[in-house]
Design a protein around this motif. Structure first.
Motif, PDB file in Angstrom:
ATOM      1  N   ASP A  79       0.858  -1.183   0.000  1.00  0.00           N
ATOM      2  CA  ASP A  79       0.000   0.000   0.000  1.00  0.00           C
ATOM      3  C   ASP A  79       0.896   1.236   0.000  1.00  0.00           C
ATOM      4  O   ASP A  79       1.061   1.899   1.023  1.00  0.00           O
ATOM      5  CB  ASP A  79      -0.913  -0.014   1.237  1.00  0.00           C
ATOM      6  N   PRO A  80       1.512   1.558  -1.159  1.00  0.00           N
ATOM      7  CA  PRO A  80       2.472   2.662  -1.197  1.00  0.00           C
ATOM      8  C   PRO A  80       1.799   4.004  -0.940  1.00  0.00           C
ATOM      9  O   PRO A  80       0.604   4.190  -1.207  1.00  0.00           O
ATOM     10  CB  PRO A  80       3.035   2.586  -2.614  1.00  0.00           C
ATOM     11  N   ALA A  81       2.571   4.941  -0.434  1.00  0.00           N
ATOM     12  CA  ALA A  81       2.040   6.274  -0.164  1.00  0.00           C
ATOM     13  C   ALA A  81       1.694   7.001  -1.452  1.00  0.00           C
ATOM     14  O   ALA A  81       0.830   7.884  -1.466  1.00  0.00           O
ATOM     15  CB  ALA A  81       3.054   7.078   0.645  1.00  0.00           C
ATOM     16  N   GLN A  82       2.343   6.605  -2.554  1.00  0.00           N
ATOM     17  CA  GLN A  82       2.071   7.255  -3.830  1.00  0.00           C
ATOM     18  C   GLN A  82       2.618   6.369  -4.945  1.00  0.00           C
ATOM     19  O   GLN A  82       3.392   5.439  -4.710  1.00  0.00           O
ATOM     20  CB  GLN A  82       2.749   8.628  -3.895  1.00  0.00           C
ATOM     21  N   VAL A 122      -4.444   0.716  -9.216  1.00  0.00           N
ATOM     22  CA  VAL A 122      -3.193  -0.013  -9.454  1.00  0.00           C
ATOM     23  C   VAL A 122      -2.917  -1.003  -8.329  1.00  0.00           C
ATOM     24  O   VAL A 122      -2.554  -2.164  -8.564  1.00  0.00           O
ATOM     25  CB  VAL A 122      -2.023   0.977  -9.612  1.00  0.00           C
ATOM     26  N   VAL A 123      -3.067  -0.554  -7.080  1.00  0.00           N
ATOM     27  CA  VAL A 123      -2.722  -1.398  -5.929  1.00  0.00           C
ATOM     28  C   VAL A 123      -3.679  -2.571  -5.791  1.00  0.00           C
ATOM     29  O   VAL A 123      -3.270  -3.707  -5.539  1.00  0.00           O
ATOM     30  CB  VAL A 123      -2.704  -0.548  -4.640  1.00  0.00           C
ATOM     31  N   THR A 124      -4.979  -2.317  -5.959  1.00  0.00           N
ATOM     32  CA  THR A 124      -5.965  -3.382  -5.766  1.00  0.00           C
ATOM     33  C   THR A 124      -6.275  -4.144  -7.058  1.00  0.00           C
ATOM     34  O   THR A 124      -6.957  -5.162  -7.017  1.00  0.00           O
ATOM     35  CB  THR A 124      -7.274  -2.793  -5.217  1.00  0.00           C
ATOM     36  N   ARG A 125      -5.804  -3.600  -8.188  1.00  0.00           N
ATOM     37  CA  ARG A 125      -6.069  -4.185  -9.502  1.00  0.00           C
ATOM     38  C   ARG A 125      -7.567  -4.339  -9.767  1.00  0.00           C
ATOM     39  O   ARG A 125      -8.035  -5.342 -10.308  1.00  0.00           O
ATOM     40  CB  ARG A 125      -5.354  -5.532  -9.647  1.00  0.00           C
ATOM     41  N   THR A 126      -8.323  -3.341  -9.349  1.00  0.00           N
ATOM     42  CA  THR A 126      -9.761  -3.321  -9.591  1.00  0.00           C
ATOM     43  C   THR A 126     -10.139  -2.008 -10.260  1.00  0.00           C
ATOM     44  O   THR A 126      -9.522  -0.964 -10.048  1.00  0.00           O
ATOM     45  CB  THR A 126     -10.563  -3.448  -8.282  1.00  0.00           C
ATOM     46  N   THR A 127     -11.168  -2.080 -11.100  1.00  0.00           N
ATOM     47  CA  THR A 127     -11.645  -0.896 -11.812  1.00  0.00           C
ATOM     48  C   THR A 127     -12.367   0.048 -10.864  1.00  0.00           C
ATOM     49  O   THR A 127     -13.154  -0.389 -10.010  1.00  0.00           O
ATOM     50  CB  THR A 127     -12.579  -1.319 -12.951  1.00  0.00           C
ATOM     51  N   GLN A 128     -12.118   1.333 -11.026  1.00  0.00           N
ATOM     52  CA  GLN A 128     -12.778   2.357 -10.214  1.00  0.00           C
ATOM     53  C   GLN A 128     -13.794   3.096 -11.091  1.00  0.00           C
ATOM     54  O   GLN A 128     -13.438   3.674 -12.121  1.00  0.00           O
ATOM     55  CB  GLN A 128     -11.732   3.347  -9.683  1.00  0.00           C
ATOM     56  N   LEU A 129     -15.054   3.049 -10.660  1.00  0.00           N
ATOM     57  CA  LEU A 129     -16.143   3.677 -11.396  1.00  0.00           C
ATOM     58  C   LEU A 129     -16.772   4.730 -10.494  1.00  0.00           C
ATOM     59  O   LEU A 129     -17.332   4.408  -9.444  1.00  0.00           O
ATOM     60  CB  LEU A 129     -17.179   2.620 -11.807  1.00  0.00           C
ATOM     61  N   LEU A 130     -16.649   6.026 -10.897  1.00  0.00           N
ATOM     62  CA  LEU A 130     -17.067   7.118 -10.018  1.00  0.00           C
ATOM     63  C   LEU A 130     -17.966   8.094 -10.765  1.00  0.00           C
ATOM     64  O   LEU A 130     -18.045   8.086 -12.001  1.00  0.00           O
ATOM     65  CB  LEU A 130     -15.837   7.856  -9.470  1.00  0.00           C
ATOM     66  N   ASP A 131     -18.626   8.962  -9.957  1.00  0.00           N
ATOM     67  CA  ASP A 131     -19.517   9.964 -10.530  1.00  0.00           C
ATOM     68  C   ASP A 131     -18.782  11.221 -10.980  1.00  0.00           C
ATOM     69  O   ASP A 131     -19.352  12.038 -11.710  1.00  0.00           O
ATOM     70  CB  ASP A 131     -20.587  10.363  -9.500  1.00  0.00           C
ATOM     71  N   SER A 132     -17.542  11.414 -10.541  1.00  0.00           N
ATOM     72  CA  SER A 132     -16.781  12.607 -10.920  1.00  0.00           C
ATOM     73  C   SER A 132     -15.311  12.342 -10.664  1.00  0.00           C
ATOM     74  O   SER A 132     -14.941  11.354 -10.025  1.00  0.00           O
ATOM     75  CB  SER A 132     -17.251  13.821 -10.103  1.00  0.00           C
ATOM     76  N   VAL A 163      -9.330   2.117 -15.221  1.00  0.00           N
ATOM     77  CA  VAL A 163      -9.156   0.674 -15.419  1.00  0.00           C
ATOM     78  C   VAL A 163      -7.670   0.342 -15.289  1.00  0.00           C
ATOM     79  O   VAL A 163      -6.841   0.930 -15.979  1.00  0.00           O
ATOM     80  CB  VAL A 163      -9.678   0.241 -16.798  1.00  0.00           C
ATOM     81  N   PRO A 164      -7.319  -0.596 -14.399  1.00  0.00           N
ATOM     82  CA  PRO A 164      -5.901  -0.915 -14.204  1.00  0.00           C
ATOM     83  C   PRO A 164      -5.318  -1.692 -15.378  1.00  0.00           C
ATOM     84  O   PRO A 164      -6.020  -2.450 -16.059  1.00  0.00           O
ATOM     85  CB  PRO A 164      -5.908  -1.769 -12.934  1.00  0.00           C
ATOM     86  N   LEU A 165      -4.043  -1.486 -15.599  1.00  0.00           N
ATOM     87  CA  LEU A 165      -3.275  -2.265 -16.562  1.00  0.00           C
ATOM     88  C   LEU A 165      -2.347  -3.171 -15.763  1.00  0.00           C
ATOM     89  O   LEU A 165      -1.489  -2.688 -15.026  1.00  0.00           O
ATOM     90  CB  LEU A 165      -2.447  -1.354 -17.477  1.00  0.00           C
ATOM     91  N   VAL A 170       1.730  -8.227 -12.389  1.00  0.00           N
ATOM     92  CA  VAL A 170       2.581  -7.045 -12.229  1.00  0.00           C
ATOM     93  C   VAL A 170       1.823  -5.810 -12.693  1.00  0.00           C
ATOM     94  O   VAL A 170       1.246  -5.795 -13.786  1.00  0.00           O
ATOM     95  CB  VAL A 170       3.883  -7.194 -13.033  1.00  0.00           C
ATOM     96  N   ALA A 171       1.815  -4.777 -11.861  1.00  0.00           N
ATOM     97  CA  ALA A 171       1.149  -3.529 -12.227  1.00  0.00           C
ATOM     98  C   ALA A 171       1.905  -2.837 -13.346  1.00  0.00           C
ATOM     99  O   ALA A 171       3.134  -2.732 -13.318  1.00  0.00           O
ATOM    100  CB  ALA A 171       1.059  -2.617 -11.008  1.00  0.00           C
ATOM    101  N   VAL A 172       1.180  -2.372 -14.339  1.00  0.00           N
ATOM    102  CA  VAL A 172       1.770  -1.709 -15.503  1.00  0.00           C
ATOM    103  C   VAL A 172       1.371  -0.239 -15.553  1.00  0.00           C
ATOM    104  O   VAL A 172       2.168   0.632 -15.867  1.00  0.00           O
ATOM    105  CB  VAL A 172       1.336  -2.430 -16.796  1.00  0.00           C
ATOM    106  N   GLY A 173       0.124   0.054 -15.240  1.00  0.00           N
ATOM    107  CA  GLY A 173      -0.369   1.426 -15.314  1.00  0.00           C
ATOM    108  C   GLY A 173      -1.884   1.417 -15.261  1.00  0.00           C
ATOM    109  O   GLY A 173      -2.491   0.541 -14.642  1.00  0.00           O
TER     110      GLY A 173
END
Length: 468
Positions: A79-82, A122-132, A163-165, A170-173
């Motif tokens: 869980d990196p700080a950034q 990136v950290v959780t490798r899950t898609t984030q779907l938000l209203d803004s 959407v994570p790559l 391995v996390a790509v972007g």
């Protein structure tokens, strides 16, 4: 997170993603089919954003983790700080990336804090779907936009998708997509389709990264092997050129060098280790390094070639390598040649005619361990043009090497008049121009089945004092 509502996180299986992609395939532009067609990070990123915007979303961007690009280890913490990510590609509406270069330049590295949806994706490798867009992005875009009114429209995002790559764990972007208030918000099916697109993009990006890394390595090796053109030599001005075989080869078995010797002498060499692949390149590097070391011992040209032959016997891939060695002594007006199974040098004298030099012995190729190398000493009392070259310049499937040598001599006769004479007073660019002409005109087959290497040297003897 303040000001941001997390609608859901898509957890689609591969079959669901593929089905969603197939269902929404007409929404993506034809650029989706081009993903992976080029071994280029920039072009692959461009194909991704063009597939998404403006048909699927209003704005799309691709970011790659800086650590992945630099091939560094993973983040020390789960869980990196950034995270630090480089903007690879961007498309807003139908605008080209250049239209946004001032505010959102491609290639910019951005630090994303832990609480942003990018880092979470990136950290959780899950898609984030938000209203803004999140508060961090809103502040960053407002600052970057300055007085650009387009940025206000970009910030009026009604639906935001990250959407994570990731590839082989391995996390790509990540890929970021936005839609404005005039369009329907993203649904989980939309997210699943982009996830499928992202999976295809990951493979293409990884291939492109590997290819570009190997290309940079080969170019660095090739660049390190070029003679230092900034060096000046007494009575000798040089120009050189190299063309690899085929379209994708960058480095092969050809090599050339120019070395200063004691008492104002200059050594010039062109060699050829058999083949075009990495094995030939390794053999070439070892032979070139050996020549540099032996030249520093200040031994005779014939002895240098004998020692090089002995070393080639113990060098994998160096057997049957050929080379032509020349040592120019401007003060004594002498040029000494020693060949090892290599095509003969060409000399263009003051009359403008180029002729192959008749050697005392052609010599056997290197690495046979039984070479007896005999020097050929030529007195040069007037300025001449010396031409050393590899067999790729004169040999082809359509003609034998003798015909190729005659053709090269003929080109020197006709084209040689264009740059000027060989008295050393011409435009410095003239010799380089002649070198380029010869490299591209000598191959009858056009594409070139073998590496082509060329070394031109204007030899100007020192004026001898008039005896009284």
């Amino acid at each position: 997170m303040e000001g941001t509502a997390l609608r859901n996180e898509a957890h689609s299986h591969a079959d669901d993603a593929a089905a969603a992609f197939a269902r929404l395939r007409p929404v993506f532009s034809g650029a989706a089919d081009a993903i992976g067609s080029e071994l280029s990070l920039d072009l692959t990123g461009s194909h991704v954003v063009q597939a998404l915007a403006p048909g699927f979303c209003d704005a799309a961007s691709v970011y790659l983790l800086e650590r992945w690009l630099l091939e560094e280890n993973a983040y020390p913490s789960a869980d990196p700080a950034q995270i630090e990510a480089r903007r690879l590609a961007l498309r807003i509406g139908k605008d080209a990336p250049e239209d946004w270069e001032g505010a959102l330049p491609v290639g910019e590295v951005i630090v994303f804090p832990r609480e942003t949806p990018y880092t979470r994706s990136v950290v959780t490798r899950t898609t984030q779907l938000l209203d803004s867009v999140d508060a961090h992005t809103s502040e960053r875009l407002s600052t970057a936009g300055g007085d650009d009114v387009r940025m206000d429209a970009l910030l009026r995002t009604a639906s935001f998708l990250v959407v994570p790559l990731h590839l082989r764990g391995v996390a790509v972007g990540f890929i970021a997509c936005t839609r404005g208030p005039d369009r329907a918000p993203f649904l989980t099916g939309d997210a699943a389709a982009v996830e499928s697109l992202a999976a295809r993009a990951c493979v293409a990006l990884d291939n492109a990264r590997r290819y570009e890394r190997e290309r940079r390595t080969a170019l660095a090796i090739r660049q390190s092997l070029l003679p230092a053109t900034s060096q000046t030599f007494e009575g000798c001005r040089i120009a050189h050129g190299y063309l690899p075989a085929g379209q994708d080869n960058i480095i092969g078995g050809d090599w050339f060098d120019v070395l200063p010797r004691s008492e104002g002498r200059v050594s010039l060499i062109v060699g050829d280790a058999m083949g075009h692949g990495p094995e030939s390149a390794v053999a070439m590097i070892q032979l070139r390094t050996a020549v540099r070391t032996l030249a520093g011992l200040d031994i005779t040209p014939a002895e240098l070639m004998r020692r090089l032959d002995a070393l080639a016997c113990d060098t994998p891939g160096a057997s049957f390598a050929t080379c032509m060695y020349a040592e120019w002594d401007a003060q004594n007006q002498l040029c000494t040649f020693v060949g090892a199974g290599h095509p003969p040098p060409l000399i263009r004298a003051a009359d403008g005619r180029a002729r192959p030099l008749t050697l005392a012995s052609a010599g056997l190729p290197l690495g046979l361990g039984m070479g007896s190398y005999e020097p050929t000493v030529v007195r040069v009392s007037e300025p001449v043009l010396l031409v050393l070259y590899s067999d790729g310049l004169v040999e082809s499937r359509d003609s034998d090497i003798e015909q190729g040598i005659a053709r090269l001599a003929g080109l020197l006769d006709t084209d040689g008049a264009e740059p000027g004479s060989t008295d050393g007073t011409d435009d410095p660019d003239a010799l380089e121009s002649l070198c380029r002409q010869l490299l591209h005109k000598t191959s009858p087959t056009g594409a070139g089945a073998d590496d082509r290497t060329l070394l031109l040297a204007e030899l100007t003897p020192a004026k001898r004092p008039i005896p009284w």
